[in-house]
Design an enzyme around this catalytic site. Structure first.
Site, PDB file in Angstrom:
ATOM      1  CB  SER A  85      42.450  45.498  39.950  1.00  0.00           C
ATOM      2  OG  SER A  85      41.305  45.054  39.248  1.00  0.00           O
ATOM      3  CB  SER A  93      40.508  46.294  36.395  1.00  0.00           C
ATOM      4  OG  SER A  93      40.744  47.194  37.449  1.00  0.00           O
ATOM      5  CE  LYS A 140      40.662  41.412  39.081  1.00  0.00           C
ATOM      6  NZ  LYS A 140      40.161  42.646  38.460  1.00  0.00           N
TER       7      LYS A 140
END
Lengths: 95, 480
Positions: free
Chosen positions: B156, B180, B81
Site C-alpha cells: 500500500s 506494504s 505516507k
C-alpha cells in the site's frame, strides 16, 4: 455465506450495504473464505497449548498526567457535531 | 542552480551540504520543481506542504551553526505516507472518511525526524487505510509506477515508493503490515525496510493490524535506509510494544553469512514468474561467489502465512477501525437515528476493500467461527514463527524474491481480491513472525517495451537489522 448472514455481519460492523453490493460481496467473501480455510489442514495443536511466544502486558506508570482540558479545544475542533464544549450525538435512550 | 537529483543519496547530499555545494533551500527548490513536472502523471503526492521553504531555511541555519554536529538527516527532503500523523496537517489514509481531518499530535517517528531537521515535502498516496497491494484503492486516485505509468507502483505504500523512484524526495516513510513497504519498493526499484516489530514506535501511525504494523523507510540505497532507521527507532513510552534494539549500530558477528533459501519458494503455492526466478538464481550465484554459504531450509508451515494473515489482519482491523464512526473526527453522514449515523458514515466513508475486510474481520471473530478461524490462525502463526526460528538456528538470513512478479498492469487484479492478496505471499512471513526484512533492487525484466525492476528480500532474526544492512550493502556493490 448467504445474504442474510452477510447483512447480519454488516449490521455488526455498523456498515450500511446496498443490496447490489451484497451480491458482489457474497462472491468476494466466498473466494476469500475458501482461501483462508486452508489453515484447517494444519495440525498446530502443540502450539495451541504451549505458547512459546507468550505475550505479556506492559503497563505505563500512572504519572505525568496533563492538566484537565489541555487538549480539549484541538480535539473538539475535529468533531463533526459539537455543542458547548461537548461532542454531540443523537439521543440513545428514548423517554 | 541545477542539481542532478538522480545522483543524490542522503549521505552524498550531506557531504554537499557540509561543503556548501548547495543549500537546503536550493535542494528543496529542485525537488519542488521536479515534483511539479512529474507528479501530475505519477500522482505519488496527494499534498505538497506550503511551508517547505521555511523548513529548509531552518535546516540551513542549523547546518551553518552546527556543521558536522548537525544530524545526518538535517535538510533531507522527505515524504510521509498519508497514515502517519504530523501535527496540524491533513492526514486522510487515502480515505473519504478522514476528509478534512487534521492531526492533533506528531507521530513519534515524525517527532524524531523533526528533531533531526528533516524537511517534510508532503504526504504520499496509499491504498485506503493501507489495505491493498497496488495503490489503486485511494480516494485520491491511483498512483502510477514511474518506470511504466500503465503499471502499479505496488502498495500500500505506492506513493512513498514512487516518490523516491521519481526523485520526488530523498527518502520517505511508509508502513508495512504484510509487505506494504517492501513490495512497492521492489516494484519501483528502490530500497524498503520493514524493521523488527517494536523497533520503531507505532504511536501516531493510524492502526490497521496492530500486531503487524511497522513504520519503515523507503530510500535509494541500503545505507540511506540505515540512516533513517537509526533516526526513527527506539523505545517509546507512548507505544508499549516498542523496544530498544540491542544490536542497532553494532557490527554483525561475521561478514560471510549462511544464507537460507526456503524450499517453499519452489512449490506450487508460490507462483514465481520464470524470469523472476532466473533473476533470483543469478543473485544467489553472485552471493555464493562472494563467499557466502547457501543452504536450502525447510519451513513446512510458512506456506500458510498468507491465509493466517488474512484472518488475523481483518480481525484486528475491524477492531481498530471501529473508531471511525462520524462522532469524534472526519466524515459525518446523518442517518435517522444514532445507529444509522454510524452505519451511513461508515457505508459512505469506507471504500469497497475496507468494507470487505471489516466484514471478514467481524466474521472470523464472531461466535461460532472464532475457534475455527481466529484461534486457529493464532496457533498456526505461533507454529510459523517457530518454523522460522528453527531455520534461523542454521542460517543467518533467509532470502527470497520480494514479490513473485514485477509491477502488474493497473486494474489487472482489482476485481479479484485473492489474486491481489497473493502479491504479498513472500513478504507477509516477516510480519507474521515480527522479523526485520529488507527489499533491495536486484535487476530488471522486460514486459512489453518496459524494463521493470525486481527486488530481492533478506529476512533476519529479531533485532538483527545490522545483518540486513551488511548483506544489503554488499549486494548493491556486487549487483553493479
Amino acid at each position: 455465506m448467504d445474504k442474510k448472514e452477510l447483512q447480519k455481519l454488516a449490521t455488526l460492523a455498523r456498515i450500511a450495504v446496498s443490496s447490489d453490493e451484497l451480491q458482489t460481496l457474497q462472491k468476494d467473501m466466498e473466494g476469500v473464505l475458501q482461501y483462508i480455510s486452508q489453515i484447517q489442514e494444519v495440525s498446530a495443536g502443540h502450539h495451541e497449548t504451549k505458547n512459546g511466544f507468550s505475550l505479556q502486558n506492559v503497563m505505563r506508570e500512572d504519572k505525568d498526567s496533563h492538566e484537565s482540558g489541555a487538549y480539549t479545544k484541538e480535539l473538539l475542533a475535529e468533531a463533526p457535531q459539537k455543542k458547548d464544549g461537548y461532542i454531540q450525538v443523537k439521543k440513545i435512550i428514548s423517554a | 542552480m541545477s542539481i542532478d537529483l538522480s545522483q543524490l543519496t542522503i549521505s552524498k547530499t550531506r557531504n554537499h551540504l557540509l561543503r556548501g555545494d548547495f543549500t537546503v533551500q536550493e535542494l528543496t527548490e529542485s525537488y519542488l520543481k521536479n515534483i511539479a513536472k512529474k507528479n501530475s502523471d505519477i500522482n505519488a503526492y496527494v499534498e505538497i506542504f506550503d511551508d517547505v521553504l521555511a523548513q529548509a531555511e531552518k535546516a540551513d541555519k542549523e547546518i551553518a551553526t552546527q556543521k558536522e554536529k548537525s544530524s545526518p538527516l538535517c535538510g533531507t527532503p522527505v515524504a510521509i505516507k498519508d497514515n502517519i500523523l504530523i501535527k496540524g496537517r491533513h492526514v486522510s489514509c487515502g480515505s473519504k472518511i478522514l476528509k478534512n481531518y487534521k492531526a492533533t499530535y506528531d507521530a513519534t517517528a515524525i517527532a524524531k525526524l523533526k528533531e533531526a531537521g528533516a524537511v517534510f515535502l508532503g504526504r504520499a498516496n496509499m491504498d485506503e487505510f493501507a489495505m491493498g497491494s497496488s495503490t489503486e484503492r485511494s480516494a485520491f486516485g491511483p498512483t502510477k509506477n514511474p518506470h511504466d505509468t500503465l503499471r502499479s507502483p505496488g502498495g500500500s505504500s505506492g506513493g512513498p515508493a514512487a516518490v523516491v523512484a521519481m526523485d520526488g524526495a530523498l527518502a520517505s516513510l511508509g508502513s508495512d503490515t504484510g509487505g506494504s513497504v517492501r513490495q512497492p519498493a521492489s516494484f519501483c526499484g528502490v530500497v524498503g525496510l520493514k524493521p523488527t516489530y517494536g523497533a520503531v514506535s507505532r504511536y501516531g501511525l493510524v492502526a490497521m493490524a496492530s500486531s503487524f504494523d511497522q513504520i519503515g523507510p523507503i530510500t535509494k540505497t541500503v545505507e540511506d535506509a540505515e540512516i533513517v532507521f537509526n533516526a526513527i527507532s527506539g523505545k517509546d513510552p507512548y507505544d508499549s510494544t516498542s523496544a530498544e534494539s540491542i544490536t542497532q549500530n553494532s557490527k554483525p558477528k561475521t561478514s560471510k553469512f549462511t544464507i537460507g533459501i526456503p524450499s517453499f519458494l519452489f512449490g506450487k503455492e508460490t507462483p514465481l514468474e520464470d524470469d523472476v526466478l532466473q533473476n533470483f538464481n543469478n543473485s544467489i550465484e553472485m552471493l555464493k561467489k562472494e563467499g557466502h554459504t547457501v543452504k536450502e531450509v525447510e519451513m513446512p508451515l510458512v506456506k500458510y502465512a498468507l491465509p493466517v494473515y488474512y484472518i488475523i489482519m481483518p480481525a484486528e482491523a475491524s477492531t481498530n477501525l471501529a473508531r471511525f464512526d462520524g462522532v469524534r473526527y472526519g466524515l459525518y453522514a446523518e442517518g435517522k437515528n444514532l445507529f444509522d449515523d454510524y452505519a451511513d458514515t461508515r457505508g459512505v466513508g469506507f471504500g469497497p476493500e475496507v468494507r470487505r475486510r471489516l466484514l471478514l474481520g467481524a466474521y472470523v471473530l464472531s461466535s461460532g467461527y472464532y475457534d475455527a478461524y481466529y484461534r486457529k490462525a493464532v496457533a498456526v502463526q505461533n507454529a510459523i514463527r517457530f518454523d522460522c526460528e528453527s531455520a534461523f538456528k542454521n542460517v543467518d538470513v533467509i532470502v527470497t524474491p520480494t514479490s513473485p512478479t514485477p509491477a502488474f498492469v493497473l486494474g489487472e487484479k482489482l476485481e479479484d481480491p485473492v489474486a491481489m492478496y497473493l502479491s504479498d505471499i513472500l513478504t507477509v512471513v516477516a510480519n507474521i513472525g515480527g522479523f526485520p526484512a529488507i527489499s533491495v533492487p536486484s535487476g530488471t525484466v522486460m514486459r512489453g517495451k518496459s524494463s521493470l525492476p525486481l527486488g530481492i528480500q533478506f529476512m533476519a532474526p529479531h533485532n538483527e537489522e545490522n545483518v540486513l544492512f551488511s548483506i544489503g550493502k554488499e549486494f548493491e556493490i556486487i549487483k553493479e
